[in-house]
Write an enzyme that holds these catalytic residues in place. Structure first.
Site, PDB file in Angstrom:
ATOM      1  N   GLU A 271      27.056  56.887  39.898  1.00 29.79           N
ATOM      2  CA  GLU A 271      26.724  55.791  38.989  1.00 29.79           C
ATOM      3  C   GLU A 271      25.326  55.951  38.409  1.00 29.79           C
ATOM      4  O   GLU A 271      25.047  55.496  37.294  1.00 29.79           O
ATOM      5  CB  GLU A 271      26.849  54.449  39.717  1.00 29.79           C
ATOM      6  CG  GLU A 271      26.948  53.264  38.785  1.00 29.79           C
ATOM      7  CD  GLU A 271      27.357  52.000  39.507  1.00 29.79           C
ATOM      8  OE1 GLU A 271      27.991  51.151  38.859  1.00 29.79           O
ATOM      9  OE2 GLU A 271      27.059  51.860  40.709  1.00 29.79           O
ATOM     10  N   HIS A 292      39.069  71.650  58.089  1.00 31.90           N
ATOM     11  CA  HIS A 292      40.495  71.958  58.146  1.00 31.90           C
ATOM     12  C   HIS A 292      41.254  71.423  56.937  1.00 31.90           C
ATOM     13  O   HIS A 292      42.473  71.549  56.877  1.00 31.90           O
ATOM     14  CB  HIS A 292      41.090  71.384  59.434  1.00 31.90           C
ATOM     15  CG  HIS A 292      40.485  71.965  60.667  1.00 31.90           C
ATOM     16  ND1 HIS A 292      41.000  73.070  61.298  1.00 31.90           N
ATOM     17  CD2 HIS A 292      39.382  71.603  61.380  1.00 31.90           C
ATOM     18  CE1 HIS A 292      40.261  73.362  62.355  1.00 31.90           C
ATOM     19  NE2 HIS A 292      39.270  72.479  62.426  1.00 31.90           N
ATOM     20  N   LYS A 403      34.100  46.071  33.277  1.00 29.92           N
ATOM     21  CA  LYS A 403      34.052  44.689  33.770  1.00 29.92           C
ATOM     22  C   LYS A 403      34.341  43.706  32.632  1.00 29.92           C
ATOM     23  O   LYS A 403      35.116  42.753  32.793  1.00 29.92           O
ATOM     24  CB  LYS A 403      32.673  44.394  34.362  1.00 29.92           C
ATOM     25  CG  LYS A 403      32.385  45.053  35.697  1.00 29.92           C
ATOM     26  CD  LYS A 403      31.003  44.650  36.164  1.00 29.92           C
ATOM     27  CE  LYS A 403      30.657  45.268  37.501  1.00 29.92           C
ATOM     28  NZ  LYS A 403      29.303  44.885  37.951  1.00 29.92           N
TER      29      LYS A 403
END
Length: 425
Positions: A271, A292, A403
């Site tokens: 961000e 792994h 938003k």
């Protein structure tokens, strides 16, 4: 805290940073440090975050949570930086507190979590700097109703951190809720050492003074040269590798308690630096687990990665029992910490052998002082990288666009841009 950048240099890594390039970069670091120091001195927006080791008030936080300290469960209601800092502190250092965060609005998860909690023994810490964050306020309204339905007086179990005005401040004032002020000039993703996250840490038994003392040690270590400052060494090398093609930064802590730290880092790095077509994409991993699952890609995939390896120098003891199983004699008499350190060093060597750049970050231990130092130094590294990129580190316009669009859709006021649709069923 120690930062070893040797395996990120051109003598080992491809891409890598040459010694001459590092010297040239150091001149830019000096100029960037001057800008950062001026911003801190003037408490400018964003730069004020690096003053938190001095400006945070642990006594005020402890006083605010003291009436709630008998709770066995804490539920943080927030999103992004309003939740990740608290989760990072509690997951690394918390002792005995049943901690949860509502940081998403998935209805299945919210319903299941609230059904599982003993709400009569739960403290709610609702966090929104603006006081208008849709996801946070929606979740809080759901939590409030669930507590009321359970016969719990939610006003006696709720603590608020917010700005000086906004919907959440108004609600807190209307119901007489205890309120802590969100720090001025500190974006949420830089707020782990503030009233946004410290209440959760205090309720989890974390020594706030030690946490802030560790952060203060990082602040005191800031200087005009990457060769003298671990935070700047990390930020400068991460930037230099990105512009040379290492556009992915895989954060790989070798301590289970630091797994959430990798999530916190991902938000901070993405961000803050993802602007104007620039920025390094953070990846999250955990050693030794992800050896792994992801190491194959890091070592043998595209040459676009920096691997940041973090470990504590000391760990609790956990002996490996003797065994008569064939082929396991090398484990006999050992310790799980020793095994994890061997995994760390083998992975580091494996990356170096294949020319993948890595940086080693070492802490004395996973304790309050060390974690405070780690969080501060990574924040300072991010601010430095932002200066080197030339981006607006402390804004997030792409996030704000989303938003605003979501609010508009919910109100029936927004028309989103046209998009092509291709459905396959």
């Amino acid at each position: 805290m120690r930062v070893d950048i040797g395996n990120a240099l051109a003598a080992t890594a491809r891409p890598g940073v040459s010694a001459d390039a590092l010297d040239r970069l150091d001149d830019r670091v000096a100029a960037a440090h001057d800008r950062i120091a001026d911003g801190m001195a003037d408490s400018e927006f964003g730069y004020a975050a690096l003053n938190l080791p001095e400006t945070a008030d642990p006594a005020a936080v402890e006083a605010a949570v003291e009436p709630l300290a008998d709770a066995d469960t804490l539920l943080t209601v927030g999103i992004g930086g309003s939740a990740l800092g608290a989760a990072t502190l509690v997951d690394a250092l918390g002792d005995g507190l049943d901690y949860h965060a509502l940081d998403n609005v998935d209805p299945a998860h919210v319903r299941d979590l609230l059904a599982d909690l003993d709400l009569a023994d739960t403290v709610v810490h609702v966090v929104s700097r603006s006081g208008t964050t849709a996801e946070t306020l929606a979740n809080f309204l759901v939590v409030r109703d669930a507590m009321a339905d359970a016969g719990v007086d939610w006003t006696e179990r709720t603590l608020v951190t917010t700005g000086v005005e906004g919907n959440l401040r108004d609600l807190a004032d209307d119901h007489g809720l205890p309120v802590l002020d969100a720090p001025e000039g500190v974006p949420g993703r830089f707020s782990a050492l503030s009233t946004v996250a410290l209440p959760a840490a205090a309720l989890a038994g974390v020594d706030l003074d030690e946490l802030l003392a560790g952060a203060a040690a990082g602040r005191d270590a800031l200087s005009g040269s990457l060769y003298d400052c671990p935070a700047y060494a990390y930020g400068a090398v991460a930037y230099a590798l990105d512009v040379r093609g290492a556009s992915v930064n895989a954060m790989l802590p070798y301590a289970e308690g630091l797994e959430t730290f990798a999530e916190w880092f991902a938000q901070l790095w993405a961000e803050s630096l993802g602007k104007d077509g620039l920025g390094q994409t953070p990846a999250r991993a955990l050693g030794a687990t992800d050896q792994h699952s992801q190491l194959q890609l890091y070592r043998a995939g595209p040459r676009d990665k920096l691997v940041t390896m973090v470990r504590p120098e000391s760990r609790p003891d956990c002996a490996i029992p003797e065994t008569d199983l064939d082929g396991l004699d090398y484990l006999a008499g050992g310790d799980l910490g020793g095994l994890l350190d061997a995994e760390f060093e083998a992975t580091e060597a494996s990356l170096a052998e294949s020319g993948v750049p890595s940086v080693r970050v070492e802490l004395p231990a996973v304790d309050a002082h060390s974690l405070g130092r780690l969080l501060f130094d990574i924040e300072a590294a991010c601010v430095l990288a932002g200066e080197l990129y030339g981006v607006e580190t402390f804004t997030q316009p792409a996030v704000e666009w989303g938003k605003d669009a979501a609010r508009g859709l919910l109100r029936g006021e927004a028309d989103l841009p046209e998009k092509d649709v291709l459905v396959v069923e």
